[in-house]
Scaffold this motif. Structure first.
Motif, short mmCIF file in Angstrom:
data_model
loop_
_atom_site.label_atom_id
_atom_site.label_comp_id
_atom_site.label_asym_id
_atom_site.label_seq_id
_atom_site.Cartn_x
_atom_site.Cartn_y
_atom_site.Cartn_z
N GLU A 195 -21.68 -31.70 -22.68
CA GLU A 195 -22.89 -31.80 -23.49
C GLU A 195 -23.96 -32.63 -22.76
O GLU A 195 -23.67 -33.35 -21.80
CB GLU A 195 -22.58 -32.45 -24.84
CG GLU A 195 -22.01 -33.85 -24.75
CD GLU A 195 -20.53 -33.86 -24.43
OE1 GLU A 195 -20.03 -34.93 -24.05
OE2 GLU A 195 -19.88 -32.81 -24.56
N ARG A 196 -25.18 -32.52 -23.25
CA ARG A 196 -26.29 -33.25 -22.62
C ARG A 196 -26.07 -34.77 -22.74
O ARG A 196 -25.70 -35.27 -23.81
CB ARG A 196 -27.62 -32.87 -23.29
CG ARG A 196 -27.98 -31.41 -23.14
CD ARG A 196 -29.35 -31.13 -23.74
NE ARG A 196 -29.43 -31.52 -25.14
CZ ARG A 196 -29.06 -30.70 -26.13
NH1 ARG A 196 -28.59 -29.51 -25.88
NH2 ARG A 196 -29.18 -31.10 -27.38
N GLY A 201 -27.68 -37.80 -27.73
CA GLY A 201 -26.43 -37.05 -27.66
C GLY A 201 -25.23 -37.97 -27.53
O GLY A 201 -24.22 -37.78 -28.21
N LEU A 202 -25.33 -38.98 -26.68
CA LEU A 202 -24.22 -39.92 -26.48
C LEU A 202 -23.94 -40.70 -27.76
O LEU A 202 -22.78 -41.00 -28.08
CB LEU A 202 -24.53 -40.88 -25.33
CG LEU A 202 -24.54 -40.25 -23.93
CD1 LEU A 202 -25.00 -41.28 -22.90
CD2 LEU A 202 -23.16 -39.71 -23.58
N GLU A 203 -24.97 -41.04 -28.49
CA GLU A 203 -24.79 -41.77 -29.74
C GLU A 203 -24.03 -40.93 -30.76
O GLU A 203 -23.16 -41.43 -31.48
CB GLU A 203 -26.13 -42.19 -30.30
CG GLU A 203 -26.02 -43.06 -31.56
CD GLU A 203 -25.29 -44.36 -31.30
OE1 GLU A 203 -24.59 -44.83 -32.22
OE2 GLU A 203 -25.40 -44.90 -30.18
N HIS A 238 -21.31 -44.69 -22.01
CA HIS A 238 -20.13 -43.89 -21.71
C HIS A 238 -18.85 -44.73 -21.87
O HIS A 238 -17.81 -44.22 -22.29
CB HIS A 238 -20.21 -43.33 -20.30
CG HIS A 238 -21.15 -42.19 -20.16
ND1 HIS A 238 -22.50 -42.37 -19.93
CD2 HIS A 238 -20.96 -40.84 -20.23
CE1 HIS A 238 -23.10 -41.19 -19.84
NE2 HIS A 238 -22.19 -40.24 -20.03
N ALA A 239 -18.92 -46.00 -21.53
CA ALA A 239 -17.74 -46.87 -21.62
C ALA A 239 -17.23 -46.95 -23.05
O ALA A 239 -16.01 -46.92 -23.30
CB ALA A 239 -18.08 -48.26 -21.09
N ARG A 240 -18.14 -47.05 -24.02
CA ARG A 240 -17.72 -47.12 -25.42
C ARG A 240 -16.95 -45.86 -25.82
O ARG A 240 -15.94 -45.94 -26.52
CB ARG A 240 -18.94 -47.26 -26.34
CG ARG A 240 -19.65 -48.59 -26.23
CD ARG A 240 -20.51 -48.81 -27.47
NE ARG A 240 -21.42 -47.69 -27.73
CZ ARG A 240 -22.02 -47.49 -28.90
NH1 ARG A 240 -21.80 -48.32 -29.91
NH2 ARG A 240 -22.85 -46.47 -29.06
N ILE A 241 -17.44 -44.72 -25.36
CA ILE A 241 -16.81 -43.45 -25.71
C ILE A 241 -15.46 -43.32 -25.01
O ILE A 241 -14.44 -42.99 -25.65
CB ILE A 241 -17.73 -42.28 -25.31
CG1 ILE A 241 -19.03 -42.34 -26.11
CG2 ILE A 241 -17.02 -40.94 -25.54
CD1 ILE A 241 -20.10 -41.36 -25.63
#
Length: 277
Positions: A195-196, A201-203, A238-241
């Motif tokens: 995904e973008r 988007g990351l949120e 990205h680290a949180r995900i």
């Protein structure tokens, strides 16, 4: 009861061809030779009758067959409804262990998950299928989904591109949409990382995965990212995900060949043969 009107408590006991009356005065089945009637306890009657219908072996077998057919019909209806709602692509219905060619080294790992679902669910164990393109990650995730839905267990298999589109097009609130995803006993997120990578988007990606984490329900993720990329995220977002994923899902590396490329090559060879013929 003070008054009974228009009630027929006793089914029809009209004799079939071959039925006969036994020495005890009861009607017997001409096929299995078992009584189709039974007497009430001594001194008891109902509507002036001293007997009531009873199942002979033939009638019992027919009833069991009807009940089994009805149960199977309800089961098929339930499974059809689960697959209609659970898959974002109808082609996923064919991704089953029965249709598997048996060449993927990770098939046994996928089968284990489906066969031990009760434990996986109770202990909140998920999978992180990672590896190269075309190695069968999505297919085996779909096999797990189909196997569970065949046992009437709801599963949702989708991807974040579809989820983000749903956010934009849905009339319901984002929180309600995420809550609905979290109600599935198993959620499968396919093609994770495609995904973008926008801030928005990351949120949304984090919101879905974190909500699933807090619901304490298992998650299966397929991705073309390497485990090294996941363990070494480029930034805090990205680290949180990735931290959540590694906490929820056991990494399973897919090392097989590119089945998509093999399929494409096989089709090309078939076309050549047809042209030569």
């Amino acid at each position: 009861m003070n008054k009974i009107e228009n009630i027929n408590l006793l089914p029809d006991t009209e004799p079939d061809s071959g039925d006969y009356t036994g020495e005890d005065g009861l009607l017997y089945c001409g096929k299995c030779r078992k009584p189709k009637e039974a007497y009430f306890p001594e001194g008891k009657t109902l509507f002036g009758l001293d007997r009531h219908p009873a199942e002979c072996d033939c009638q019992r077998a027919q009833r069991i067959e009807r009940e089994a057919a009805e149960q199977q019909r309800r089961h098929l209806d339930t499974v059809e409804n689960l697959k209609r709602r659970g898959f974002s692509d109808t082609a996923m219905r064919d991704w089953t262990f029965e249709n598997d060619n048996g060449r993927n080294p990770q098939t046994a790992v996928a089968r284990f998950y489906a066969e031990h679902w009760d434990t996986m669910q109770a202990e909140n164990i998920g999978y992180l299928f990672w590896g190269g393109v075309g190695t069968g990650k999505s297919y085996l995730a779909g096999c797990i989904a189909n196997a569970l839905m065949e046992n009437e267990i709801p599963v949702r298999m989708t991807n974040f591109a579809a989820i983000l589109n749903d956010f934009a097009a849905s009339f319901e609130g984002r929180n309600e949409y995420i809550s609905r995803l979290c109600r599935y006993p198993l959620l499968i997120l396919d093609d994770f990382g495609m995904e973008r990578g926008t801030e928005y988007g990351l949120e949304q990606v984090y919101s879905v995965i974190d909500s699933r984490y807090r619901s304490r329900r298992p998650l299966i993720v397929t991705t073309n990212l390497t485990l090294q990329q996941i363990q070494n995220p480029p930034d805090t977002a990205h680290a949180r995900i990735y931290d959540r994923l590694l906490e929820m899902c056991a990494p399973v590396r897919f090392t097989g060949g590119n089945f998509r490329r093999e399929t494409a090559q096989a089709k090309l060879e078939r076309l050549k043969n047809l042209m030569n013929e």
